[in-house]
Design a protein around this motif. Structure first.
Motif, short mmCIF file in Angstrom:
data_model
loop_
_atom_site.label_atom_id
_atom_site.label_comp_id
_atom_site.label_asym_id
_atom_site.label_seq_id
_atom_site.Cartn_x
_atom_site.Cartn_y
_atom_site.Cartn_z
N UNK A 155 0.65 -1.40 -0.17
CA UNK A 155 0.01 -0.17 0.23
C UNK A 155 0.81 1.08 0.14
N UNK A 156 2.10 1.16 0.74
CA UNK A 156 2.77 2.29 0.74
C UNK A 156 3.69 2.38 -0.41
N UNK A 157 3.97 1.38 -1.11
CA UNK A 157 4.61 1.11 -2.32
C UNK A 157 3.83 2.04 -3.34
N UNK A 158 2.57 1.81 -3.34
CA UNK A 158 1.53 2.17 -4.47
C UNK A 158 1.56 3.75 -4.22
N UNK A 159 1.44 4.09 -2.97
CA UNK A 159 1.21 5.65 -2.45
C UNK A 159 2.58 6.27 -3.23
N UNK A 160 3.70 5.78 -3.01
CA UNK A 160 4.95 6.08 -3.55
C UNK A 160 5.00 6.42 -5.01
N UNK A 161 4.76 5.32 -5.75
CA UNK A 161 4.72 5.44 -7.03
C UNK A 161 3.73 6.28 -7.63
N UNK A 162 2.69 6.65 -6.93
CA UNK A 162 1.41 7.72 -7.57
C UNK A 162 2.34 8.94 -7.31
N UNK A 163 3.35 9.10 -6.34
CA UNK A 163 3.90 10.53 -6.29
C UNK A 163 5.09 10.55 -7.38
N UNK A 164 5.97 9.50 -7.19
CA UNK A 164 7.31 9.60 -7.99
C UNK A 164 6.67 9.30 -9.68
N UNK A 165 5.93 8.21 -9.75
CA UNK A 165 5.63 7.92 -11.41
C UNK A 165 4.12 8.04 -11.42
N UNK A 166 3.44 9.49 -11.61
CA UNK A 166 1.92 9.47 -11.76
C UNK A 166 1.38 8.67 -12.68
N UNK A 167 2.01 8.82 -13.87
CA UNK A 167 1.60 8.15 -15.08
C UNK A 167 1.33 6.62 -15.11
N UNK A 168 2.01 5.88 -14.07
CA UNK A 168 2.24 4.42 -14.32
C UNK A 168 0.58 3.83 -13.78
N UNK A 169 0.20 2.81 -14.26
CA UNK A 169 -1.01 2.34 -14.30
C UNK A 169 -0.95 1.35 -13.00
N UNK A 170 -2.07 0.92 -12.16
CA UNK A 170 -2.03 -0.12 -11.22
C UNK A 170 -1.35 -1.18 -11.58
N UNK A 171 -1.63 -1.62 -12.82
CA UNK A 171 -1.20 -2.83 -13.23
C UNK A 171 0.41 -2.97 -13.21
N UNK A 172 1.03 -1.85 -13.84
CA UNK A 172 2.52 -1.71 -13.87
C UNK A 172 3.10 -1.44 -12.52
N UNK A 173 2.21 -0.88 -11.84
CA UNK A 173 2.81 -0.61 -10.30
C UNK A 173 2.91 -1.97 -9.56
N UNK A 174 1.96 -2.80 -9.78
CA UNK A 174 1.93 -4.12 -9.28
C UNK A 174 3.11 -5.03 -9.81
N UNK A 175 3.36 -4.82 -10.98
CA UNK A 175 4.24 -5.60 -11.80
C UNK A 175 5.86 -5.43 -11.24
N UNK A 176 5.85 -4.03 -11.02
CA UNK A 176 7.21 -3.40 -10.32
C UNK A 176 7.37 -3.99 -8.92
N UNK A 177 6.40 -3.86 -8.25
CA UNK A 177 6.46 -4.54 -6.80
C UNK A 177 6.60 -6.16 -6.86
N UNK A 178 6.12 -6.64 -7.98
CA UNK A 178 6.28 -8.21 -7.99
C UNK A 178 7.88 -8.63 -8.33
N UNK A 179 8.44 -7.57 -8.76
CA UNK A 179 9.90 -7.82 -9.37
C UNK A 179 10.69 -7.68 -8.12
#
Length: 606
Positions: A155-179
């Protein structure tokens, strides 16, 4: 960023020069010893050089001629008078070349490489430590405690990416987390978080699945037996091989000036384009660089060919067709790059392309400095006034100065190489950097000024050719060794490997894959739904991919910046948990690790 890299490269060059001075001094000292010996051998023999001047008649002249000889620019001319006098004098010049050129200059290159690599490695080590230290500070701000460990949850990772990379879709945010969450713990530690910058620099494409135009308007024809066979044929590797052979044959016809088959080749290439477009669809077709290249080249050649057939004036259109068809042969570069034995070389050239801008900037700065200095010293001394012929008044020639009469500079028609404006200055400096005939160029400016002008040209050779170009060679060697290691699979990026294993193709299969199998989009959707994994991070990625009809893949031929390339050279030697010194000031004060040469053996080097 480029300015910072150029400044860092200058800093490394400055530090490298300090370690090279010892070998350079020994080289100049060795030339001095040979110059002293040459003076004693030849000054009293009344020998003349090819211009009729005294031969090795004093120490300074002997030194200058032998310095030129180390560059081979005056070889074999400088030794001819001595050789004609006595054939055994050839041994003197042979021994000189072996010692001063083959041994000392090779040692100089090795020392330049070793020192430059040492300082470059230290700069990269500082950069890695700074990055890890700053990421550690960021982790401390957003982490939470779990079972006596500080971790970061999704959840905090998702909040961080929304600030750092606001153009990233939820799927891409989840994919990077999975990595990052390779063990599927649903949390990551600071060791994993330090890889975030590299992960974000890895270009992952999110593509909305495309439905082919023919699949929409005439699905019955598109999925007919014949259509499926054609699309499978286009996707087969032998289809590519066939047209690679056609390109090669076309190149042979062009080389032999056989124009009777141009229309046939043009027809074949248009058929290839149509079949690829029919198979891949618009997006998949144009995402490939070589397809786009072929589209414009063959399209332009076809238009020019039609214009040629429909008009009486064929010269311009024929030239256009010839030019565009020759450009089409450039596709052979891709063919060469696909051959295993050539792949490392081609990939190295492609990989270091962006990094060359750094050294190009350094060379340009040095060239500009020497160009301005050359204009101050020599502007207007030599002018281009033409050369003698039946109608020319020869009293106005000799490059504007009668002192150049009968000189090699004038006889070789070098009057255009002068310092009369900035462009001419840069051009003559490039000629000097190539080294060939640089002593004749120097001779012209010496004749119109004084022998002190040699200092300008020798200093340019020492700075730009001996030092900077050797450092550039050192960088090329390092880049090649890195690319070679990649090709052997020993140094593959961990993050790219994970994305390739877990991230590529999540969601639907692209049109190209569906063409190979002949499946429809609806069948592919059912297959993807049936293959759902049950780990939380994968469910997030796959559900989003299927709901939004999107898929993920690594961009082919990832473009590596100079910074990425340099970090990949040395970061593997730093432990993944090594955060370096505690403060940024201590990181900046890090000194390069000295190599203990006394303990080095051929076994340890290997």
């Amino acid at each position: 960023m480029l300015f910072y890299q150029i400044r860092r490269a200058f800093r490394n060059i400055r530090r490298t020069i300090v370690g090279v001075v010892n070998v350079l001094v020994l080289l100049l000292f060795a030339i001095g010893l040979f110059a002293l010996l040459a003076t004693k051998l030849f000054e009293n023999r009344n020998l003349k050089d090819i211009d009729g001047n005294p031969y090795f008649h004093n120490f300074l002249e002997s030194y200058y001629q032998l310095y030129i000889f180390t560059t081979t620019a005056n070889s074999p001319d400088v030794g001819i008078p001595a050789y004609d006098s006595n054939n055994w004098f050839a041994l003197f010049f042979l021994v000189f070349l072996v010692i001063c050129m083959y041994i000392f200059l090779s040692i100089l290159l090795a020392v330049v490489y070793a020192n430059y690599r040492k300082h470059l490695k230290n700069e990269v080590r500082k950069s890695v430590y700074r990055k890890r230290r700053q990421l550690k500070l960021a982790f401390d701000l957003i982490c939470e405690k779990l079972n006596n460990e500080w971790v970061l949850r999704f959840e905090r990772w998702k909040s961080l990416l929304q600030v750092v990379c606001p153009s990233y879709s939820p799927g891409k945010v989840s994919l990077l987390w999975h990595v990052l969450d390779r063990e599927n713990n649903d949390y990551i530690k600071v060791k994993d978080f330090t890889k975030v910058s590299e992960l974000l620099n890895t270009r992952v494409i999110e593509v909305k699945e495309e439905v082919h135009l023919f699949e929409k308007i005439c699905p019955t024809i598109y999925f007919s037996w014949l259509s499926v066979k054609i699309r499978r044929m286009v996707c087969h590797r032998y289809f590519l091989y066939f047209f690679d052979v056609v390109i090669f044959v076309n190149a042979v016809f062009i080389a032999l000036s056989l124009e009777m088959a141009e229309a046939a080749f043009l027809l074949l290439f248009n058929i290839e384009l149509f079949l690829k477009f029919y198979t891949y669809g618009c997006r998949e077709f144009f995402v490939n660089f070589w397809n786009t290249f072929d589209f414009f080249i063959i399209g332009g050649a076809t238009i020019a060919f039609i214009v040629e057939l429909s008009t009486d004036s064929v010269t311009a259109s024929q030239a256009a067709v010839d030019f565009l068809m020759i450009l089409r042969v450039l596709r052979m570069i891709k063919v060469m790059g696909s051959i295993e034995r050539f792949k490392v070389v081609v990939n190295t050239v492609m990989q270091i392309g962006p990094s060359i801008a750094i050294y190009g900037g350094i060379v340009f700065i040095l060239f500009y400095m020497y160009a301005i200095l050359g204009m101050e010293l020599f502007q207007g001394r030599i002018r281009m006034l033409g050369y003698p012929n039946a109608t020319t008044n020869t009293t106005e020639l000799f490059c504007g100065d009668v002192k150049l009469k009968n000189s090699e500079f004038y006889n070789e028609h070098y009057c255009g190489d002068n310092f009369n404006n900035i462009l001419k200055s840069l051009k003559i400096l490039f000629d000097l950097m190539v080294v060939n005939q640089w002593h004749i160029l120097t001779q012209g400016f010496v004749l119109v000024t004084s022998k002190a002008a040699r200092l300008y040209f020798v200093s340019f050779h020492l700075t730009c050719v001996i030092l900077v170009l050797n450092i550039f060679v050192a960088f090329i060697i390092e880049a090649f060794m890195l690319q070679y290691t990649f090709s052997q699979g020993k140094f593959e990026s961990e993050l790219e490997k994970v994305i390739q294993e877990k991230g590529v193709g999540i969601g639907m299969t692209p049109i190209t894959e569906r063409s190979r199998t002949g499946t429809t989009l609806s069948v592919d959707l059912e297959t993807a739904n049936g293959d759902l994994q049950r780990t939380p991070s994968q469910i997030r990625v796959q559900e989003y991919a299927m709901n939004q009809e999107k898929r993920y893949r690594l961009m082919e031929n990832q473009i590596k910046t100079a910074e990425n390339l340099l970090q990949q050279m040395f970061e593997d030697e730093i432990g993944s948990e090594d955060m370096g010194p505690q403060t940024l000031n201590e990181i900046e004060e890090l000194e390069p690790v000295e190599v203990d040469w006394e303990k080095m053996t051929f076994d340890t080097i290997g």
